[in-house]
Design an enzyme around this catalytic site. Structure first.
Site, PDB file in Angstrom:
ATOM      1  N   LYS A 119       0.830  -1.162  -0.204  1.00  0.00           N
ATOM      2  CA  LYS A 119      -0.362  -0.056  -0.090  1.00  0.00           C
ATOM      3  C   LYS A 119       1.126   1.188   0.210  1.00  0.00           C
ATOM      4  CE  LYS A 119      -4.460  -1.619   1.852  1.00  0.00           C
ATOM      5  NZ  LYS A 119      -5.649  -1.722   2.883  1.00  0.00           N
ATOM      6  N   LYS A 201      -3.630 -10.722  -6.946  1.00  0.00           N
ATOM      7  CA  LYS A 201      -4.927 -10.877  -5.936  1.00  0.00           C
ATOM      8  C   LYS A 201      -6.116 -10.291  -6.613  1.00  0.00           C
ATOM      9  CE  LYS A 201      -6.022  -8.236  -2.530  1.00  0.00           C
ATOM     10  NZ  LYS A 201      -6.081  -8.037  -0.667  1.00  0.00           N
ATOM     11  N   LYS A 204     -10.561  -4.923  -4.538  1.00  0.00           N
ATOM     12  CA  LYS A 204     -11.638  -4.277  -4.955  1.00  0.00           C
ATOM     13  C   LYS A 204     -11.570  -2.787  -5.405  1.00  0.00           C
ATOM     14  CE  LYS A 204     -13.585  -4.478   0.015  1.00  0.00           C
ATOM     15  NZ  LYS A 204     -12.189  -3.767   1.236  1.00  0.00           N
TER      16      LYS A 204
END
Ligand code: TYM
Length: 337
Positions: A119, A201, A204
């Site tokens: 992130k 992965k 969303k």
């Protein structure tokens, strides 16, 4: 939830961030697996909005996603009579315990977390303290309720591990306080991959909307996304490391069909990718359609949803307060006479 009948049951805790449209990965990797646990365990299922703001969120959208997620939980089969279904920020002990746990957690271990590194790279202009503290808040979530089991997707294993480490460390320093939780990872669908980059992965927050199948996608969209899914050129429908795209589609098919990999490979033996992708798309679209319809129906009744979340927060609060009081006593916080 009858207080006395709950006492001997093991405790289950899990949560999802209301940070966007949920994907089929969130569904098969986590929420779907909570449904069968409601009868046998004392369950707490939260909407982790405090985790969500570790990356920038539009406030109005965050509020809307929170209610949508509550409706989705119920549409998937969670029964608010059987489990505490609540919004994380409505129970202040999460932040309070997080602060205390921060003092037994090392900066170095947080910097080494895979999700923090990912992130930070993705949001290089917003590497905030909350992003680094994310696993400690998650540990606080789990430990507040003395959870035995944490049903999550495979990507959360590292976070549950750190929650275990923090629990053990606190117990060693201050005496037995927390239960050491265990991650429960499903066999099928624990890590659904992106349809466009199948070594990554499904997420969303992926910018490429064709990479993820959202639980809100209609049948045509689902089928179109599967048709476009990246595979390879050898046209054999078998799972192997060299065929991440096909392996992922097989995994999705098995997770939604509830069949074994061998059975799926046999079913598609000798058939082409076109046929196969259509079958996966139809299976997924048919499985999520009733959930969508029920979520839509529930979202109309805001009074009901508000009531569920209020009651869920009250239930969660009772347990959270008990644990936090104990923690404060153990660390030597003055709590009045
Ligand atoms: P979130 O919202 O990122 O993910 C919610 C759940 O979905 C799982 N998941 C997947 N499973 C399979 N395939 C995928 N592609 C996939 N993508 C996501 C995640 O593993 C997760 O179980 N940090 C948590 C939220 C949280 C939490 C907690 C969980 C906050 N506090 C306490 C358990 C206990 C998270 O990843 O949310």
């Amino acid at each position: 939830m009858e207080e006395t009948s709950q006492q001997n049951k093991k405790v289950v805790y899990s949560a999802v961030q209301p940070s966007g449209n949920l994907t089929i990965g969130n569904y098969v990797g986590s929420i779907r697996n909570w449904i069968d646990m409601q009868d046998d365990y004392t369950c707490y299922f939260a909407i982790a909005n405090m985790h969500a703001i570790t990356v920038r969120q539009d406030p109005a959208l965050l509020r809307r996603h929170t209610l949508e997620l509550a409706a989705l939980y119920i549409a998937c089969g969670l029964d608010p009579e059987k489990c505490a279904l609540y919004v994380q920020s409505m129970v202040p002990q999460h932040a309070e315990l997080c602060w205390t746990l921060n003092t037994v957690t090392y900066v170095g271990e947080m910097q080494r977390m895979t999700q923090f590194k990912d992130k930070s790279a993705k949001h290089a202009d917003n590497i905030n303290m909350g992003l680094m503290d994310y696993p400690v808040l998650m540990a606080a979530d789990i430990l507040l309720y003395l959870a035995d089991y944490v049903p999550v997707g495979a990507d959360q294993t590292q976070h549950v591990e750190i929650a275990r480490d923090i629990a053990i460390r606190f117990n060693n320093r201050f005496g037995e306080t927390f239960r050491v939780p265990e991650a429960l990872i499903v066999k099928q669908g624990a890590k659904i991959m992106s349809l466009q980059e199948p070594t990554k992965k499904m997420s969303k927050s992926d910018e490429n909307i064709n990479a993820s199948v959202y639980l809100s996608d209609d049948k045509d969209t689902v089928i179109r996304k599967f048709k476009r899914a990246v595979t390879d050129s050898d046209n054999r429908i078998v799972a192997s490391e060299e065929k991440p795209g096909v392996s992922n589609l097989l995994a999705i098919y098995c997770a939604f069909r509830g069949c074994t990999l061998e059975a799926a490979e046999k079913e598609f033996e000798g058939r082409g990718y076109g046929d196969f992708k259509l079958a996966v798309g139809e299976t997924v679209a048919d499985a999520i359609a009733p959930v969508q319809a029920e979520q839509k129906r529930l979202l109309v009744d805001k009074t009901y949803l508000n009531g569920v979340l209020k009651e869920g927060a009250e239930r969660a609060f009772k347990t959270a307060r008990r644990t936090l009081n104990k923690v404060y006593r153990k660390v030597g916080f003055y709590q009045g006479e």
